[in-house]
Design an enzyme around this catalytic site. Sequence first.
Site, PDB file in Angstrom:
ATOM      1  CB  SER A 123      -0.982   0.087   0.684  1.00 30.64           C
ATOM      2  OG  SER A 123      -0.441  -0.572   2.454  1.00 30.64           O
ATOM      3  CG  HIS A 146      -3.243  -0.419  -2.908  1.00 27.02           C
ATOM      4  ND1 HIS A 146      -4.145   0.391  -2.620  1.00 27.02           N
ATOM      5  CD2 HIS A 146      -2.963  -1.383  -1.686  1.00 27.02           C
ATOM      6  CE1 HIS A 146      -4.169   0.705  -2.235  1.00 27.02           C
ATOM      7  NE2 HIS A 146      -3.524  -0.389  -0.736  1.00 27.02           N
ATOM      8  CD  GLU A 158      -5.989   2.960  -5.236  1.00 26.76           C
ATOM      9  OE1 GLU A 158      -5.860   4.104  -5.379  1.00 26.76           O
ATOM     10  OE2 GLU A 158      -4.799   3.124  -4.900  1.00 26.76           O
ATOM     11  CG  ASN A 197      -4.813   3.862   1.522  1.00 26.87           C
ATOM     12  OD1 ASN A 197      -5.848   4.063   1.506  1.00 26.87           O
ATOM     13  ND2 ASN A 197      -3.968   2.964   1.426  1.00 26.87           N
TER      14      ASN A 197
END
Length: 799
Positions: A123, A146, A158, A197
């Site tokens: 991440s 991701h 992602e 994120n």
Amino acid sequence: MSRFQVKKVAVLGAGVMGAQIAAHLVNVKVPVVLFDLPAKEGPKNGIVTKAVEGLKKLKPSPLGVTDDAVLIGQANYEEHLEQLKDCDLIIEAIAERMDWKLDLYKKIAPHIAPHAIVASNTSGLSITKLSEALPEEIKPRFCGIHFFNPPRYMYLVELIATPTTQPLILDQLETFVTSTLGKGVVRAKDTPNFIANRVGIAGMLGTMKEVENFGLTFDVVDDLTGKKLGRASSGTFRTADVVGLDTMAHVIKTLQDTLSAETDPFYSSFGTPEVLKTLIEMGHLGQKTKAGFYKKVGRDVLRFDLASKEYVAGGEKSDEVYARMLKKPAGERLRLLRDSEGPQGQFLWAILRNGFHYAAVHLETIAETARDVDFAMRWGFGLKQGPFELWQEAGWSQVAQWVKEDIAAGKTLSNAPLPDWVFNGPVADAGGVHTAEGSWNPAAKQFVPRRHLPVYDRQHFPENVLGSNAPKAETSGRTLHEDDAIRLWTLDDEVLIASIKTKMHAISPDVAEGLALAVDMAEKDFKGVVIWSPDDVFSVGADLQAMLPAFMVAGVSAIEGAEQELQNAMLKLRYANVPVISAIRGLALGGGCEMAVYSSRRVVAMESYIGLVEVGVGLVPGAGGLAYIARRAAENAATSMNKDILPFLTEGFTAAAMAKVGTSALESRKLGYVLDSDIIVPNKDELLFVALNEAKAMFDGGYRPPLRRAFTVAGRNGVATIKGQLVNMRDGGFISEHDFHIASLIAGVVCGGDIDAGTPVTEEYLMALERQAFCSLLTHPKTQERIMGMMSTGKPVRN
Ligand code: NAD
């Protein structure tokens, strides 16, 4: 593009993510082998075995059917590396350490098949740096993948390329992730924390800063930043408690470690909030330690108070006036908030403004287009609208001006100016970043359309961003009939689509009439009927409210007539001369479930919740549900050596008597509401495409409806046996007297009533019994209590 086939996947790392990704692969029928380090003691697969066991207990369940945990292959890096050569895709999900990941890549490299794609679920680490350690021949096949936690339920994935990733590989992976895994793919640039994120955590930290600035309490903030703001209902702090405060701190640390004031002008707002530090020091990590920002004591939810380091009375709500403001159209809403004098309104404007500011400043570095940012925030953070969509809806230039003024006045988290494209050129001219032509790509300085891959032809009405002018299902195609209850239409002039329009698609008498009309029309001019709606509810069943007036005026007899019409509509679906397909997604309860099982076939999205739940309101299924259970038991018994029906009835009886709901398409199959011949579709947006194709294929294959035939039932002996068990349950205190009464009535219907075992009966005969049971319950005070309770509170009454 040649077809990329994924026959087997290896997942490396059986931690939180790896184990759940493996589970999801099993859900969608992809063979998977899960690796971890060899255990130091006991069997070498110990770590993986423990992780797989853990999957069975996790809530919400990562597996569609818990028993399927056995389908996850177990392996370790000491004994089983040679198994990698059979894998077409390798997903690495080990602990977040660059050195550990690089060591592992070295170890596995010699065993990777020459065509296999290798992808990391990191991440925060740089995908490009990770790829540099790989042998040259693997580099073109390496990228980031991701997933979000929990991977079965979170729609976003992602994909991240490195400069050496071959474009074809990414297209192949996007196709697999979209169609086979059922996810929404966004391509992100290789920057720290990628898109969701980065924007999401910066937003969360910004929110915490503004909470301090405006001196608000956590409960008020959560009330303001939950559903009312179009975000996840757990708001800001309860979400943090659910995620875990240590995990939050870890993600913040990644942001602090991988970014700097040079790479992110908002860096100074990325400090770990004081309250988070304090809570972690005190060992309060959120839900898992039963205390975090909140703590539940008995029935009360207390909130943490930083000043006293104590938990104090919570539950405070926001001012009513802001709830009203948040319901206004976007432009007015933002103006009212910005102009408001109270801290709560100021706070709301501030966090929204910070969101616009951050997204605009970073768009060019983190994403290809504004659409990718909006999708990432919707799918990864549960926002109803991404930041750019809201900005555009509220009036692009006006909002841009407000943000600019706030920057000048020093109110923002950073003094970085908004990029020039916000004020000048195509975006300013178009009034936003999303247009019918495409979404804004600041690097290319133009609007670019969605990437076209053949897999997207399978989505008739994909999710889209505001301003993209994408066709809406509600107004597309050719309308053949439309009223308040239903729309009958066609996309291709071959298959008729029936879209129920009532609230939660409840089945009113008008809906039943519309379905019958659909069959009549399709028998004349179409190859079949597909029952499908563009949102995520199939149908919550018969519309009790619509029946109420008739009940008040004419009593039970009026209801009996309405029930019979509903039953007739179900039979009409089943015996239509063209195939009728139920395309199910989300809730299919009560009458919705009956509509599904009376269709010729079901095309079911993985995330579907199907069941006969009438017992919850003190009733029995009354639109053919019980007749279906009896028929299926007879059919199953007929194909077995054992001609005794009762064992085949148990499953269906229990499902109805306990109002069991399948919590996935796979579990609904176990309950008998989805058949082996039905189709399960991982991606919700492919449902209509698959259902239309299925209808055409069935028609072209010479479809004939089943012949009406009598079947045998378990009779009075069956009723007696089931009742014997029910008595034990009642006397043991497991079910109430009224539950016992309802379950006995269900047993009576599914066994065919007071007749000899093995007597042949018709569906109509059983349906008459169903009506009798249903109507006898309607006048029962305890049932009335359940119905009233459900109608007033939405919660079942246990009596
Ligand atoms: P985790 O700590 O739950 O699991 C990590 C696994 O790696 C463990 O099973 C452990 O045995 C194994 N491991 C540890 N050291 C190793 C080594 N030296 N070599 C090989 N294996 C080793 O971690 P997680 O939360 O599942 O995260 C895994 C990856 O997924 C990380 O890169 C993380 O950033 C990423 N990720 C996590 C989340 C999340 O919410 N947890 C979400 C998206 C992505």
